[in-house]
Design a protein around this motif. Structure first.
Motif, PDB file in Angstrom:
ATOM      1  N   LYS A  82       0.838  -1.180   0.000  1.00 38.92           N
ATOM      2  CA  LYS A  82       0.000   0.000   0.000  1.00 38.92           C
ATOM      3  C   LYS A  82       0.886   1.248   0.000  1.00 38.92           C
ATOM      4  O   LYS A  82       1.921   1.289   0.671  1.00 38.92           O
ATOM      5  N   VAL A  83       0.498   2.249  -0.754  1.00 35.39           N
ATOM      6  CA  VAL A  83       1.173   3.541  -0.732  1.00 35.39           C
ATOM      7  C   VAL A  83       0.111   4.614  -0.561  1.00 35.39           C
ATOM      8  O   VAL A  83      -0.909   4.595  -1.245  1.00 35.39           O
ATOM      9  N   GLU A  84       0.352   5.531   0.359  1.00 35.32           N
ATOM     10  CA  GLU A  84      -0.655   6.547   0.683  1.00 35.32           C
ATOM     11  C   GLU A  84       0.021   7.900   0.887  1.00 35.32           C
ATOM     12  O   GLU A  84       1.093   7.995   1.485  1.00 35.32           O
ATOM     13  N   TRP A  85      -0.616   8.942   0.373  1.00 34.51           N
ATOM     14  CA  TRP A  85      -0.101  10.316   0.488  1.00 34.51           C
ATOM     15  C   TRP A  85      -0.883  11.063   1.555  1.00 34.51           C
ATOM     16  O   TRP A  85      -2.105  11.112   1.527  1.00 34.51           O
ATOM     17  N   GLU A  86      -0.165  11.661   2.504  1.00 32.67           N
ATOM     18  CA  GLU A  86      -0.784  12.468   3.548  1.00 32.67           C
ATOM     19  C   GLU A  86      -0.350  13.909   3.303  1.00 32.67           C
ATOM     20  O   GLU A  86       0.810  14.278   3.524  1.00 32.67           O
ATOM     21  N   ALA A  87      -1.290  14.722   2.807  1.00 33.52           N
ATOM     22  CA  ALA A  87      -0.949  16.034   2.269  1.00 33.52           C
ATOM     23  C   ALA A  87      -0.539  17.050   3.336  1.00 33.52           C
ATOM     24  O   ALA A  87       0.352  17.868   3.108  1.00 33.52           O
ATOM     25  N   LYS A  88      -1.202  17.014   4.485  1.00 26.26           N
ATOM     26  CA  LYS A  88      -0.954  18.050   5.491  1.00 26.26           C
ATOM     27  C   LYS A  88       0.511  18.079   5.911  1.00 26.26           C
ATOM     28  O   LYS A  88       1.131  19.148   6.001  1.00 26.26           O
ATOM     29  N   ASN A  89       1.076  16.917   6.180  1.00 27.73           N
ATOM     30  CA  ASN A  89       2.470  16.831   6.608  1.00 27.73           C
ATOM     31  C   ASN A  89       3.412  16.409   5.492  1.00 27.73           C
ATOM     32  O   ASN A  89       4.595  16.220   5.722  1.00 27.73           O
ATOM     33  N   GLN A  90       2.882  16.252   4.276  1.00 25.39           N
ATOM     34  CA  GLN A  90       3.647  15.869   3.089  1.00 25.39           C
ATOM     35  C   GLN A  90       4.460  14.597   3.343  1.00 25.39           C
ATOM     36  O   GLN A  90       5.690  14.581   3.283  1.00 25.39           O
ATOM     37  N   ILE A  91       3.725  13.534   3.639  1.00 21.79           N
ATOM     38  CA  ILE A  91       4.353  12.241   3.906  1.00 21.79           C
ATOM     39  C   ILE A  91       3.833  11.206   2.916  1.00 21.79           C
ATOM     40  O   ILE A  91       2.630  11.113   2.681  1.00 21.79           O
ATOM     41  N   VAL A  92       4.741  10.441   2.348  1.00 21.22           N
ATOM     42  CA  VAL A  92       4.380   9.260   1.574  1.00 21.22           C
ATOM     43  C   VAL A  92       4.542   8.054   2.495  1.00 21.22           C
ATOM     44  O   VAL A  92       5.651   7.770   2.971  1.00 21.22           O
ATOM     45  N   ILE A  94       4.434   4.046   2.937  1.00 21.26           N
ATOM     46  CA  ILE A  94       4.553   2.792   2.197  1.00 21.26           C
ATOM     47  C   ILE A  94       4.400   1.648   3.194  1.00 21.26           C
ATOM     48  O   ILE A  94       4.954   1.688   4.296  1.00 21.26           O
ATOM     49  N   GLY A  95       3.669   0.604   2.807  1.00 23.20           N
ATOM     50  CA  GLY A  95       3.452  -0.512   3.722  1.00 23.20           C
ATOM     51  C   GLY A  95       2.329  -0.180   4.685  1.00 23.20           C
ATOM     52  O   GLY A  95       1.168  -0.113   4.307  1.00 23.20           O
ATOM     53  N   LYS A  96       2.661   0.064   5.948  1.00 20.97           N
ATOM     54  CA  LYS A  96       1.679   0.529   6.914  1.00 20.97           C
ATOM     55  C   LYS A  96       1.323   1.980   6.609  1.00 20.97           C
ATOM     56  O   LYS A  96       2.208   2.812   6.434  1.00 20.97           O
ATOM     57  N   THR A  97       0.035   2.269   6.517  1.00 21.19           N
ATOM     58  CA  THR A  97      -0.411   3.616   6.176  1.00 21.19           C
ATOM     59  C   THR A  97      -1.378   4.117   7.240  1.00 21.19           C
ATOM     60  O   THR A  97      -1.784   3.378   8.136  1.00 21.19           O
ATOM     61  N   ILE A  98      -1.774   5.379   7.121  1.00 21.61           N
ATOM     62  CA  ILE A  98      -2.707   5.949   8.087  1.00 21.61           C
ATOM     63  C   ILE A  98      -4.060   5.252   8.021  1.00 21.61           C
ATOM     64  O   ILE A  98      -4.682   4.955   9.031  1.00 21.61           O
ATOM     65  N   SER A  99      -4.539   4.961   6.834  1.00 17.78           N
ATOM     66  CA  SER A  99      -5.842   4.308   6.710  1.00 17.78           C
ATOM     67  C   SER A  99      -5.779   2.817   7.000  1.00 17.78           C
ATOM     68  O   SER A  99      -6.783   2.203   7.354  1.00 17.78           O
ATOM     69  N   GLN A 100      -4.573   2.221   6.859  1.00 22.80           N
ATOM     70  CA  GLN A 100      -4.398   0.793   7.156  1.00 22.80           C
ATOM     71  C   GLN A 100      -3.107   0.613   7.949  1.00 22.80           C
ATOM     72  O   GLN A 100      -2.068   0.235   7.406  1.00 22.80           O
ATOM     73  N   ILE A 136       9.313  10.241   3.578  1.00 26.94           N
ATOM     74  CA  ILE A 136       8.959   8.892   3.168  1.00 26.94           C
ATOM     75  C   ILE A 136       9.024   7.997   4.410  1.00 26.94           C
ATOM     76  O   ILE A 136      10.059   7.934   5.082  1.00 26.94           O
ATOM     77  N   MET A 137       7.910   7.315   4.702  1.00 28.66           N
ATOM     78  CA  MET A 137       7.883   6.395   5.829  1.00 28.66           C
ATOM     79  C   MET A 137       7.521   4.998   5.337  1.00 28.66           C
ATOM     80  O   MET A 137       6.539   4.831   4.613  1.00 28.66           O
ATOM     81  N   VAL A 153      19.524  11.427  -1.530  1.00 28.81           N
ATOM     82  CA  VAL A 153      18.669  11.851  -2.632  1.00 28.81           C
ATOM     83  C   VAL A 153      17.258  12.040  -2.099  1.00 28.81           C
ATOM     84  O   VAL A 153      16.842  11.366  -1.152  1.00 28.81           O
ATOM     85  N   TYR A 154      16.526  12.975  -2.707  1.00 27.93           N
ATOM     86  CA  TYR A 154      15.210  13.358  -2.219  1.00 27.93           C
ATOM     87  C   TYR A 154      14.134  13.078  -3.270  1.00 27.93           C
ATOM     88  O   TYR A 154      14.432  12.963  -4.466  1.00 27.93           O
ATOM     89  N   PRO A 155      12.880  13.002  -2.840  1.00 28.27           N
ATOM     90  CA  PRO A 155      11.784  12.870  -3.809  1.00 28.27           C
ATOM     91  C   PRO A 155      11.738  14.074  -4.738  1.00 28.27           C
ATOM     92  O   PRO A 155      12.210  15.163  -4.395  1.00 28.27           O
ATOM     93  N   ILE A 156      11.172  13.873  -5.917  1.00 30.02           N
ATOM     94  CA  ILE A 156      10.932  14.984  -6.830  1.00 30.02           C
ATOM     95  C   ILE A 156       9.469  14.990  -7.243  1.00 30.02           C
ATOM     96  O   ILE A 156       8.791  13.962  -7.188  1.00 30.02           O
ATOM     97  N   ILE A 157       8.995  16.152  -7.641  1.00 29.35           N
ATOM     98  CA  ILE A 157       7.609  16.322  -8.078  1.00 29.35           C
ATOM     99  C   ILE A 157       7.610  16.766  -9.532  1.00 29.35           C
ATOM    100  O   ILE A 157       8.320  17.712  -9.907  1.00 29.35           O
ATOM    101  N   TYR A 158       6.809  16.084 -10.345  1.00 29.60           N
ATOM    102  CA  TYR A 158       6.660  16.469 -11.750  1.00 29.60           C
ATOM    103  C   TYR A 158       5.195  16.328 -12.134  1.00 29.60           C
ATOM    104  O   TYR A 158       4.595  15.257 -11.956  1.00 29.60           O
ATOM    105  N   ASN A 159       4.613  17.396 -12.653  1.00 28.31           N
ATOM    106  CA  ASN A 159       3.196  17.412 -13.054  1.00 28.31           C
ATOM    107  C   ASN A 159       2.278  16.927 -11.926  1.00 28.31           C
ATOM    108  O   ASN A 159       1.320  16.188 -12.162  1.00 28.31           O
ATOM    109  N   GLY A 160       2.611  17.316 -10.709  1.00 29.35           N
ATOM    110  CA  GLY A 160       1.770  16.967  -9.566  1.00 29.35           C
ATOM    111  C   GLY A 160       1.968  15.564  -9.032  1.00 29.35           C
ATOM    112  O   GLY A 160       1.281  15.156  -8.092  1.00 29.35           O
TER     113      GLY A 160
END
Length: 211
Positions: A82-92, A94-100, A136-137, A153-160
């Motif tokens: 599972k991969v989930e994006w949490e916008a408020k704190n800008q966290i990706v 992976i694996g264990k997520t907020i919803s699961q 990234i967690m 190395v850090y994440p990058i953003i392209y076209n959202g």
């Protein structure tokens, strides 16, 4: 029920402590130039993978600083997690997520057929955003990614869309990775286990951070 509440509070505490430590080292996002590389081939156990966005449009690897990046949606498909994006704190997550928040089964990779070579756009230089502030967690543990030379190395953003380094993802998978510069091919190799476990005690949380 009390056990679940205690577990969630512990998760929130672990995450908040990780964010506090992370805040001391983070730098500001920056606009940079990178290479859009539709001609790069990504093989997983000798099968070529293609990636699409949520609308079904093909997206392609990006190379910056000698590191190959793939979109988060592709990370989910490659890892079978599972991969989930949490916008408020800008966290990706992976694996264990907020919803699961409880670990379930790790599925097989989703191998999508890539776009035909004739339908792919040419290589180009693009503007992307380097995002040291995106966290990234993996299973609620903060991750710091390194390139082959040990440089962060850090994440990058392209076209959202958030892109993560494929070498770091292979590390999380305990998979082998190799790069063939002659054929522009990135190869990820991992033994697939057939045993599966089912999700248990799944709890859905609407917002852990609004406190």
């Amino acid at each position: 029920f009390k056990k679940i509440i205690v577990t969630l509070l512990i998760i929130a505490l672990v995450i908040s402590q990780s964010l506090f430590a992370f805040a001391d080292t983070v730098s500001a996002p920056s606009k940079i130039l990178a290479y859009h590389k539709p001609n790069v081939t990504l093989l997983f156990n000798d099968e070529e993978m293609g990636f699409t966005d949520v609308n079904g449009t093909f997206v392609y690897p990006i190379i910056y600083g000698g590191t190959t990046y793939i979109p988060v949606r592709g990370v989910s498909e490659l890892m079978g997690e599972k991969v989930e994006w949490e916008a408020k704190n800008q966290i990706v997550f992976i694996g264990k997520t907020i919803s699961q928040p409880f670990k379930g089964s790790i599925g097989d990779p989703v191998i999508k057929k890539p776009a035909p070579s004739s339908a792919r756009p040419g290589e180009s230089v693009i503007n992307v955003y380097l995002k040291p502030d995106v966290k990234i967690m993996y299973d609620f543990e903060m991750q710091e990614f390194k390139d082959v030379n040990g440089k962060t190395v850090y994440p990058i953003i392209y076209n959202g869309t958030t892109y993560l380094p494929i070498r770091a993802i292979a590390g999380l998978m305990n998979a082998d990775i190799s790069w063939d510069s002659n054929t522009q091919t990135e190869t990820v190799s991992k033994e697939i286990k057939t045993e599966k476990k089912t999700y248990e005690n799944v709890v859905f949380i609407t917002d852990v951070f609004n406190h």
